[in-house]
Design a protein around this motif. Structure first.
Motif, PDB file in Angstrom:
ATOM      1  N   ASP A   1       0.853  -1.180   0.000  1.00 52.66           N
ATOM      2  CA  ASP A   1       0.000   0.000   0.000  1.00 52.66           C
ATOM      3  C   ASP A   1       0.895   1.239   0.000  1.00 52.66           C
ATOM      4  O   ASP A   1       2.063   1.167   0.367  1.00 52.66           O
ATOM      5  CB  ASP A   1      -0.876  -0.022   1.259  1.00 52.66           C
TER       6      ASP A   1
ATOM      7  N   GLU B   1       0.914   5.576   0.952  1.00 54.96           N
ATOM      8  CA  GLU B   1       0.273   6.770   1.499  1.00 54.96           C
ATOM      9  C   GLU B   1       0.919   7.978   0.848  1.00 54.96           C
ATOM     10  O   GLU B   1       2.117   8.220   1.040  1.00 54.96           O
ATOM     11  CB  GLU B   1       0.456   6.846   3.016  1.00 54.96           C
TER      12      GLU B   1
ATOM     13  N   VAL C   1      -6.334   5.075  -2.608  1.00 51.90           N
ATOM     14  CA  VAL C   1      -5.292   4.135  -3.035  1.00 51.90           C
ATOM     15  C   VAL C   1      -5.858   2.720  -3.149  1.00 51.90           C
ATOM     16  O   VAL C   1      -6.545   2.253  -2.257  1.00 51.90           O
ATOM     17  CB  VAL C   1      -4.110   4.145  -2.041  1.00 51.90           C
ATOM     18  N   THR C   2      -5.549   2.067  -4.274  1.00 54.00           N
ATOM     19  CA  THR C   2      -5.883   0.661  -4.467  1.00 54.00           C
ATOM     20  C   THR C   2      -4.594  -0.135  -4.326  1.00 54.00           C
ATOM     21  O   THR C   2      -3.712  -0.052  -5.190  1.00 54.00           O
ATOM     22  CB  THR C   2      -6.495   0.430  -5.869  1.00 54.00           C
ATOM     23  N   PRO C   3      -4.422  -0.886  -3.233  1.00 54.16           N
ATOM     24  CA  PRO C   3      -3.163  -1.597  -2.999  1.00 54.16           C
ATOM     25  C   PRO C   3      -2.950  -2.744  -3.982  1.00 54.16           C
ATOM     26  O   PRO C   3      -3.876  -3.173  -4.677  1.00 54.16           O
ATOM     27  CB  PRO C   3      -3.292  -2.114  -1.570  1.00 54.16           C
TER      28      PRO C   3
ATOM     29  N   ILE D   1       0.134  -0.165  -8.213  1.00 53.73           N
ATOM     30  CA  ILE D   1      -0.686   0.479  -7.190  1.00 53.73           C
ATOM     31  C   ILE D   1      -1.319   1.699  -7.832  1.00 53.73           C
ATOM     32  O   ILE D   1      -0.614   2.559  -8.356  1.00 53.73           O
ATOM     33  CB  ILE D   1       0.168   0.898  -5.974  1.00 53.73           C
TER      34      ILE D   1
END
Length: 125
Positions: free
Chosen positions: A30, A32, A46-48, A68
């Motif tokens: 993920d 940030e 966010v799409t991990p 990502i």
């Protein structure tokens, strides 16, 4: 990173990389997005990604492509990104394929690239 990103606005961003994993567990990666003050930019969703599990043998790392995706609720938020903080998670309910975890196992990301996606607005003044 902000000196490169401050002149651009975009609908979304993709971070791509090649992952080498020797850990016998699938890993969730993920990101940030952070501003110049070190605060997380909350308007970017966010799409991990998932890194494939290894067999646990350090000599044979599993290689997988990671993507990502980050979608901005407001295009201008992309220009505020200073850095990306990566987080890797493994959950206790995952099984280690019968292999023990050892300190020399690792996950490595190589060839990191940032791609601006969708409508892109640049300010070159």
């Amino acid at each position: 990173m902000n000196k490169d990103m401050k002149n651009y606005q975009a609908d979304s961003i993709a971070v791509t990389a090649t992952a080498h994993n020797t850990v016998p567990l699938a890993l969730a990666v993920d990101v940030e997005p952070m501003d110049v003050n070190g605060n997380v930019i909350s308007g970017i969703i966010v799409t991990p990604a998932v890194v494939a599990a290894s067999t646990g043998d350090i000599a044979s790392a599993v290689t997988s492509e990671v993507k990502i995706k980050m979608t901005a609720t407001n295009r201008a938020l992309v220009s505020k990104i200073e850095k990306l903080r990566f987080r890797v998670k493994v959950y206790a309910r995952d099984k280690a394929n019968g292999a023990p975890l050892i300190p020399t196992q690792y996950m490595e990301l190589k060839n990191l690239r940032i791609h601006l996606l969708g409508q892109i607005v640049g300010n070159f003044n």
